[in-house]
Scaffold this active site. Structure first.
Site, short mmCIF file in Angstrom:
data_model
loop_
_atom_site.label_atom_id
_atom_site.label_comp_id
_atom_site.label_asym_id
_atom_site.label_seq_id
_atom_site.Cartn_x
_atom_site.Cartn_y
_atom_site.Cartn_z
N ASP A 1 -10.73 -16.05 -15.78
CA ASP A 1 -11.47 -16.51 -14.61
C ASP A 1 -12.59 -17.48 -15.00
OD1 ASP A 1 -11.84 -15.71 -11.65
OD2 ASP A 1 -13.87 -15.48 -12.43
N ASP B 1 -6.14 -10.25 -15.27
CA ASP B 1 -7.25 -11.15 -15.02
C ASP B 1 -8.39 -10.76 -15.94
OD1 ASP B 1 -8.77 -13.08 -13.35
OD2 ASP B 1 -7.20 -12.61 -11.89
N HIS C 1 -4.82 -16.80 -4.67
CA HIS C 1 -5.62 -15.99 -3.75
C HIS C 1 -6.86 -16.73 -3.25
CE1 HIS C 1 -7.40 -15.69 -7.65
NE2 HIS C 1 -8.51 -15.21 -7.11
N ASP C 2 -7.12 -17.95 -3.76
CA ASP C 2 -8.29 -18.72 -3.33
C ASP C 2 -7.91 -19.91 -2.45
OD1 ASP C 2 -10.00 -17.12 -4.88
OD2 ASP C 2 -9.76 -18.40 -6.64
N ASP D 1 0.85 -1.19 0.00
CA ASP D 1 0.00 0.00 0.00
C ASP D 1 0.89 1.25 0.00
OD1 ASP D 1 -1.86 1.98 0.46
OD2 ASP D 1 -2.04 1.52 2.61
N ASP E 1 -2.00 -1.16 -3.69
CA ASP E 1 -2.31 -0.41 -4.90
C ASP E 1 -1.20 -0.56 -5.93
OD1 ASP E 1 -0.35 1.30 -3.77
OD2 ASP E 1 -1.90 2.32 -2.63
N GLU F 1 -8.44 -20.56 -16.32
CA GLU F 1 -8.77 -21.06 -14.97
C GLU F 1 -10.04 -21.89 -15.11
OE1 GLU F 1 -10.05 -19.89 -10.47
OE2 GLU F 1 -11.15 -19.25 -12.23
N ASP G 1 -3.89 4.05 2.70
CA ASP G 1 -5.32 3.84 3.01
C ASP G 1 -5.61 2.42 3.50
OD1 ASP G 1 -5.11 2.35 0.72
OD2 ASP G 1 -6.73 3.34 -0.37
#
Ligand code: NOJ
Length: 571
Positions: free
Chosen positions: A218, A110, A348-349, A33, A41, A276, A37
């Protein structure tokens, strides 16, 4: 530790280029980051490109950074051609493309086109009525005959959504339901409609022309659905399983062939296309990626990461190394020399692999590096998910309030409040398998918030950043990071690793994962101990080879593998 003898010299040139490439996945929310915040990013990624470049990877895959209400952390897109302000601007993305290209890396974005956000203008219009320009861009159906729309049982079929509850949402303005395989804020696009396909293809071209190098697509095997949308078999959740009707629909190959014709063929680049595909079988995987007749470069399949769930990922089925090595070998054999697979433990899953199938306590280093060695020595394209190169572990979440992921939160609600399951049992399952394990912030330093943000992170950092962090590992030749760097260099330089045929050895051995790779008469033999005990091993295939690497500080004793020791032998 690491290398016992020098790597073969030079950089291989393979055709296509990605056969000797390694991909690094960035989940931007959790990477770095820059503006304080609490959410990662694009500037944060730019600030940390050295970390990625020094690993030696060839491709960065960026999880979605498009404009999005963030119901599913960006996998719900409301504008495909803009960047969400929380991540930055299109200019920042251009800078990232340029910075990656300068360092000889490529950028894969993605592509989430099974569904949009319900806040996408296409959907906002479509929901208004049956005579709008995008009326037929989504999958709309009338209530079940004899039922009044919006009442229980009136859904057009009995399918459950991946994120709990029905896969249908009633829209009174339109007097119809729309299908959402994921959250109700992720309506499925109607790929039967040629206007949908050409709008998606135009958008893809716009990104390629902007300079990106390909797409990770995806749930791309879900694009074509059986138009009848029949009821599915009812499972423990009480909802029907639509999987057989949407996971490999009748027109899936046509849609992907059209995409290839319309988007990739007319352009001069050598793009990367990764499908995917949850639930895809090895035979289907070959049809998608066959180098002569396939539509995509490589498949990203789920068989091995589904083995430890019983019906659903939340119900644990303990597995052994035999289950894992059989699954990977089955894919090696089925794809053979014609298809191509992605090799991954993490994304990430998925929970962190060193906690899932390694030993994240006493043998943390050894098991993280053994898992890496075995995966990276298979045939296919290895993927490293941010933090995996440090051996990042699962987070010991204690309270439901620490979770953020919509899939986990919806599951908790359905399991506890609707099915009446014990909350502690449900939390234990979430601690083991929740996607939030992968989404805790990247651990850069041992300082405040692991160096991820100067603000308050959107999800808690793992307290083990006090010792497990990038700063501690980057210059340490005995670190997990250094081991990954060695494996990546090996793929770049050794034709046996990049291209060799695969043969599983000792398929039934309950502790050892061993296999051989062979290319033009040269061989590599890998043997890894997947237990926390010493194991004796006689492997005739290692005769006539030298030890190329081990994850222990010395070569050890012939015939014995120490806990989680992973050895690479080479002729
Ligand atoms: C697969 C993605 O990897 C996952 O994170 C997402 O929730 C679903 N597809 C829906 O887009």
């Amino acid at each position: 530790m690491g290398l016992s003898s020098p790597l073969p010299a030079g950089r291989l040139t393979t055709d296509p280029w990605w056969r000797s490439a390694v991909v690094y996945q960035v989940y931007p929310r959790s990477f770095a980051d820059a503006d304080g915040d609490g959410i990662g990013d694009l500037r944060g990624i730019l600030d940390h490109l050295d970390h990625i470049a020094d690993l030696g990877v060839d491709v960065v895959w960026l999880s979605p950074v498009y404009r999005s209400p963030q119901d599913d952390n960006g996998y719900d897109i409301s504008d495909y051609q803009d960047i969400d302000p929380m991540f930055g601007t299109l200019r920042d993305l251009d800078d990232l493309i340029a910075a990656l290209h300068e360092r000889g890396m490529r950028l894969v974005m993605d592509l989430v086109v099974n569904h949009t956000s319900d806040e996408h203008p296409w959907f906002e219009e479509s929901r208004q009525g049956r005579d709008t320009a995008t009326a037929d861009w989504y999958i709309w159906r009338d209530p079940r005959p004899g039922f009044e729309g919006g009442t229980p049982g009136a859904e057009p079929n009995n399918w459950g959504s991946f994120f709990s509850g029905s896969a249908w949402q009633w829209v009174p303005e339109r007097g119809q339901y729309y299908l959402h395989l994921f959250s109700r804020k992720q309506p499925d696009l109607n790929w039967e409609n040629p206007e949908v396909r050409s709008a998606v293809f135009r958008m893809m071209g716009w990104w390629l022309d902007r300079g990106i190098d390909g797409f990770r697509m995806d749930v791309v095997n879900f694009l074509s659905k059986d138009p009848e949308l029949p009821d599915g078999e009812v499972g423990p959740s009480g909802w029907g399983d639509g999987f057989p009707y949407f996971s490999y629909g009748p027109r899936i190959h046509d849609h992907l062939a059209e995409m290839r014709r319309e988007v990739f063929d007319p352009r001069p680049g050598t793009y990367l296309t990764v499908g995917e595909m949850p639930g895809v079988t090895p035979e289907q995987g070959l049809r998608f990626t066959d180098s002569e007749t396939g539509q995509l470069d490589m498949v990203f399949q789920f068989e091995h990461v589904s083995l430890d769930g019983e019906g659903s990922k939340w119900v644990h089925r303990p597995i052994t190394v035999v289950d894992l090595k059989r699954s990977l070998a089955r894919w090696q054999d089925a794809l053979g020399t014609r298809g191509w697979n992605s090799l991954y433990w993490n994304n990430h899953d998925q929970p962190r692999v060193v906690s899932r199938w390694g030993d994240d306590g006493r043998f943390w280093y050894e098991s993280a590096t053994a898992l890496a060695t075995v995966l990276h020595l298979h045939r296919g394209t290895p993927y490293v998910y941010q933090g995996e190169e440090l051996g990042m572990t699962n987070v010991d979440f204690q309270d439901i309030r620490e979770f953020r992921d919509i899939e986990s939160l919806n599951y908790y609600d359905a399991a506890v409040n609707q099915l009446g399951l014990d909350p502690d049992t449900v939390l234990a399952a979430m601690r083991r398998i929740s996607r939030d394990n992968a989404r805790a912030p990247m651990q850069w330093t041992d300082g405040e918030q692991a160096g991820f943000t100067s603000g308050r992170p959107w999800i808690d950092v793992n307290p083990n950043h006090s010792w497990l962090n990038a700063a501690a590992q980057r210059d340490d030749p005995t670190s997990v990071y250094a081991h990954y760097r060695m494996l990546i260099a090996l793929r770049h330089s050794d034709p046996v690793v990049a291209l060799g045929q695969f043969r599983l050895l000792l398929p039934e051995h309950p502790a050892i994962w061993a296999f051989e790779r062979e290319h033009e008469g040269a061989r590599a033999v890998v043997a890894a101990n997947f237990t926390s005990e010493d194991v004796e091993l006689a492997l005739p295939e290692t005769e006539g080879t030298r030890l190329l690497s081990t994850n222990y500080p010395d070569e050890g004793t012939p015939g014995l593998l120490r806990p989680w020791e992973a050895r690479i032998h080479r002729t």
